[in-house]
Design a protein around this motif. Structure first.
Motif, short mmCIF file in Angstrom:
data_model
loop_
_atom_site.label_atom_id
_atom_site.label_comp_id
_atom_site.label_asym_id
_atom_site.label_seq_id
_atom_site.Cartn_x
_atom_site.Cartn_y
_atom_site.Cartn_z
N ILE A 65 -9.51 3.86 9.22
CA ILE A 65 -8.77 2.60 9.31
C ILE A 65 -9.60 1.42 8.85
O ILE A 65 -9.06 0.38 8.43
N ARG A 66 -10.91 1.56 8.86
CA ARG A 66 -11.79 0.45 8.48
C ARG A 66 -11.72 0.10 7.00
O ARG A 66 -12.21 -0.96 6.59
N LYS A 67 -11.11 0.95 6.21
CA LYS A 67 -10.97 0.63 4.78
C LYS A 67 -10.11 -0.62 4.59
O LYS A 67 -10.21 -1.28 3.55
N PHE A 68 -9.30 -0.96 5.58
CA PHE A 68 -8.45 -2.15 5.48
C PHE A 68 -9.18 -3.42 5.91
O PHE A 68 -8.60 -4.51 5.89
N GLU A 69 -10.44 -3.28 6.32
CA GLU A 69 -11.22 -4.44 6.74
C GLU A 69 -12.23 -4.88 5.68
O GLU A 69 -13.06 -5.76 5.93
N THR A 70 -12.15 -4.28 4.51
CA THR A 70 -13.03 -4.66 3.41
C THR A 70 -12.44 -5.87 2.71
O THR A 70 -11.80 -5.78 1.66
N ILE A 71 -12.65 -7.04 3.30
CA ILE A 71 -12.04 -8.26 2.77
C ILE A 71 -13.10 -9.30 2.40
O ILE A 71 -12.78 -10.46 2.16
N CYS A 124 -9.88 -4.17 -2.42
CA CYS A 124 -10.54 -2.98 -2.97
C CYS A 124 -11.46 -2.34 -1.94
O CYS A 124 -12.02 -3.00 -1.08
N ASN A 125 -11.60 -1.02 -2.06
CA ASN A 125 -12.46 -0.25 -1.17
C ASN A 125 -12.98 0.94 -1.96
O ASN A 125 -12.28 1.47 -2.83
N SER A 126 -14.19 1.37 -1.64
CA SER A 126 -14.79 2.48 -2.40
C SER A 126 -14.07 3.80 -2.16
O SER A 126 -14.14 4.71 -2.98
N LYS A 127 -13.36 3.91 -1.02
CA LYS A 127 -12.62 5.13 -0.70
C LYS A 127 -11.19 4.74 -0.32
O LYS A 127 -10.81 4.81 0.85
N PRO A 128 -10.38 4.34 -1.29
CA PRO A 128 -9.06 3.80 -0.97
C PRO A 128 -8.09 4.79 -0.33
O PRO A 128 -7.12 4.38 0.30
N GLN A 129 -8.34 6.08 -0.50
CA GLN A 129 -7.45 7.08 0.10
C GLN A 129 -8.09 7.79 1.28
O GLN A 129 -7.64 8.87 1.68
N ASP A 130 -9.11 7.15 1.85
CA ASP A 130 -9.78 7.69 3.02
C ASP A 130 -8.87 7.52 4.24
O ASP A 130 -7.95 6.69 4.24
N ASP A 131 -9.12 8.30 5.29
CA ASP A 131 -8.31 8.19 6.50
C ASP A 131 -9.00 7.35 7.58
O ASP A 131 -8.63 7.39 8.76
N GLY A 173 0.78 -1.23 0.00
CA GLY A 173 0.00 0.00 0.00
C GLY A 173 0.81 1.28 0.00
O GLY A 173 0.27 2.37 -0.26
N LEU A 174 2.10 1.19 0.30
CA LEU A 174 2.95 2.38 0.33
C LEU A 174 3.15 2.96 -1.07
O LEU A 174 3.34 2.23 -2.04
#
Length: 434
Positions: free
Chosen positions: A302-308, A293-300, A145-146
């Motif tokens: 932390i829950r965007k990393f739980e879209t699995i 994948c996430n609908s808001k990949p550059q959101d701040d 992700g970096l």
């Protein structure tokens, strides 16, 4: 009778403390463990480490303590206490009464209570904690992700965990990131030697340092805080692999000074197999692309990393009971007990002719993991004989310049168990000399 949404969330809130009446832990052990803890309150964690009456009580919470197999590979995955197993069974039974309702409308929302409890142990904000399945998933989320460009440099070591090594190598092969690996000969009992090695490898192109908090192969504790302090002065980010430190060593993540931290919860925390945690400093979250994948990949958030996608909600919820068990013991007491157990067997076998230790026995440089070998034997032969002849489960380690059998006790391990290990190693070494 299954809980309504309201009562379910009330129960989760009440279960926030280890001794809260609603937890399975409190019902099974609360009064006895509280009394035992109070009895020893005047003692230091180092003194408590040798109190066998106290630890006998802890051992009884783990069904694995009575296994006919002596499990000394807790560095791989630890058995769960009975209350954690019961919680997992209870949540699975609930789910199977109506998965689409109990999963999505109840247990999915219950993740926030678990997040809060993990954040409390980690010493961080809950908004910096993502719950996932293991340290590999957590670390690879950051590695992939970096925002690194061709020519940007990353410094790691040959002794890091294979999955993260391969991930960095893939970025190098695919995108032209420069992946540099230091090579250490452990054990090392001088932090400056380690810090200076990283420092000397830095160039103007260095963007990230990857450091393993506890080297999984043989237990070296790396001076993470000192490495982070050095890196911060140079504007370099640090990713920490905490798979073998979280839930054992007494620290908070912010104290380390790193930017990213990933761990497994099914090792020393004794949570269900397939649980992990990712921590990212709040201001860094938006800059990391999610692994899935996430609908808001550059959101701040932390829950965007739980879209699995669909996963085991029961496993996640059972983390709460593992935290109850851990918190009732206390991190420092657990650290000192596991270190005491490591030294208990290691100090004895190092006197046996032909036996070699591959780990420092000094507290700043190791805790529970220790590597051992016997002259004239392959690691596979030693590991095989320990299991075949003594039913002792260990982990054979052959990675880069490290070759040993890894021994890792846990709080449910008794000194009598380790007497069995000492006898086994002594007899095996004696037969080899003949």
């Amino acid at each position: 009778m299954h809980p309504t949404r309201r009562t379910f969330f009330q129960q989760l809130a009440l279960a926030g403390g280890a001794f809260s009446a609603s937890s399975l832990f409190a019902q099974a052990h609360g009064a006895a463990w509280s009394e035992a803890g109070n009895r020893l309150a005047h003692l230091s964690p180092q003194q408590v480490a040798a109190d066998e009456d106290y630890w006998y009580q802890i051992q009884q919470a783990y069904p694995a303590s009575s296994s006919n197999i002596l499990i000394l590979n807790n560095g791989g995955v630890s058995p769960a206490p009975l209350v954690v197993q019961q919680a997992l069974d209870r949540y699975n039974a609930m789910i199977n009464q109506g998965p689409s309702y109990y999963m999505w409308r109840l247990l999915d929302q219950g993740r926030e209570a678990v997040r809060d409890k993990l954040a409390l142990l980690a010493g961080t904000s809950a908004g910096e904690i993502a719950i996932n399945r293991n340290a590999t998933e957590a670390l690879l989320t950051v590695i992939y992700g970096l925002n690194l460009r061709r020519g940007d440099e990353v410094i790691g070591t040959l002794q890091d965990y294979p999955n993260v090594v391969q991930a960095w190598r893939q970025r190098a092969q695919r995108e032209g990131v420069v992946y540099k690996q230091l090579n250490f000969t452990f054990p090392i009992e001088d932090d400056d030697v380690i810090v200076q090695a990283y420092e000397k490898a830095i160039t103007p192109a260095t963007k990230v340092i990857h450091v393993t908090h506890v080297i999984n192969w043989m237990g070296q504790i790396m001076p993470v805080q000192k490495i982070c302090q050095m890196a911060k002065k140079r504007g370099i980010e640090v990713l920490v692999d905490g798979a073998h430190s979280f839930g054992l060593l007494d620290f908070t993540i912010p104290e380390l000074g790193c930017d990213y931290f990933g761990t497994s919860l099914h090792k020393f925390l004794s949570a269900p197999v397939g649980t992990g945690m990712l921590w990212i400093k709040k201001e860094k979250i938006a800059g990391i692309w999610p692994l899935f994948c996430n609908s808001k990949p550059q959101d701040d958030d932390i829950r965007k990393f739980e879209t699995i996608g669909t996963r085991s909600f029961a496993i996640e919820q059972a983390i709460g009971e593992a935290l109850n068990v851990h918190n009732a013991i206390g991190t420092k007491r657990k650290e000192e007990r596991v270190r005491y157990l490591k030294n208990y067997w290691a100090e004895r076998v190092q006197k046996v002719p032909g036996v070699r230790l591959h780990t420092s026995l000094k507290a700043p440089f190791s805790c529970g993991i220790c590597g051992v070998s016997i002259d004239g034997m392959t690691i596979a032969e030693l590991e095989g004989q320990l299991f075949a002849n003594y039913k002792i489960n260990t982990s054979p380690t052959n990675w880069e310049n490290i070759s040993c059998v890894r021994i890792t006790p846990h709080v449910y391990t008794s000194p009598a168990d380790l007497d069995r290990l000492v006898t086994a190693i002594t007899q095996i070494a004696g037969k080899k000399r003949k």
